[in-house]
Design a protein around this motif. Structure first.
Motif, short mmCIF file in Angstrom:
data_model
loop_
_atom_site.label_atom_id
_atom_site.label_comp_id
_atom_site.label_asym_id
_atom_site.label_seq_id
_atom_site.Cartn_x
_atom_site.Cartn_y
_atom_site.Cartn_z
N UNK A 1 0.83 -1.21 0.00
CA UNK A 1 0.00 0.00 0.00
C UNK A 1 0.86 1.26 0.00
N UNK A 2 2.16 1.11 0.25
CA UNK A 2 3.06 2.26 0.22
C UNK A 2 3.40 2.75 1.62
N UNK A 3 4.17 3.84 1.65
CA UNK A 3 4.72 4.36 2.91
C UNK A 3 4.47 5.86 3.04
N UNK A 4 4.30 6.28 4.26
CA UNK A 4 4.17 7.71 4.57
C UNK A 4 5.43 8.17 5.29
N UNK B 1 12.29 4.06 1.47
CA UNK B 1 13.38 4.96 1.13
C UNK B 1 12.87 6.21 0.41
N UNK B 2 11.89 6.03 -0.48
CA UNK B 2 11.30 7.19 -1.17
C UNK B 2 10.65 8.14 -0.18
N UNK C 1 11.34 8.56 3.07
CA UNK C 1 12.36 9.24 3.87
C UNK C 1 13.11 10.27 3.05
N UNK C 2 13.45 9.91 1.81
CA UNK C 2 14.14 10.87 0.92
C UNK C 2 13.28 12.10 0.68
N UNK C 3 12.00 11.90 0.43
CA UNK C 3 11.10 13.03 0.20
C UNK C 3 11.04 13.93 1.43
N UNK C 4 10.94 13.31 2.61
CA UNK C 4 10.85 14.11 3.84
C UNK C 4 12.12 14.94 4.04
#
Length: 96
Positions: A43-46, A70-71, A73-76
């Motif tokens: 379902x993905x990650x927040x 990882x996406x 955390x990188x976005x944050x």
């Protein structure tokens, strides 16, 4: 540990309130990724951040979860740098 959810549009305020005591970000704050649906990684990650001094996790939600942890955390990390660059939050001590 208490968890609160906030919409992405309130991220700068949440960071200032929870992770930035005395005007400077707490160095113990950790960037995390949380499953958007517990037990269902597909379902993905927040993105989220943990503030150990307050025993608190702040989870950030938007319309679409990130594909990988990882996406998220990188976005944050990227978003926090942008908020720092435009003056909404203070991440680093400024050189004197």
């Amino acid at each position: 540990m208490k968890t609160i959810e906030i919409p992405v549009r309130h991220m700068a305020r949440a960071w200032r309130v929870h992770a930035q005591p005395d005007g400077l970000s707490d160095p113990a704050v950790e960037l995390l990724a949380r499953e958007a649906v517990a037990g269902t990684p597909r379902a993905g990650y927040r993105p989220a951040f943990r503030v150990p001094s307050k025993d608190l996790v702040v989870e950030i939600y938007a319309c679409q979860p990130h594909r990988t942890s990882a996406d998220a955390i990188d976005w944050l990390g990227w978003m926090l740098e942008q908020l720092h660059n435009n003056g909404n939050i203070q991440l680093h001590r400024e050189a004197s």
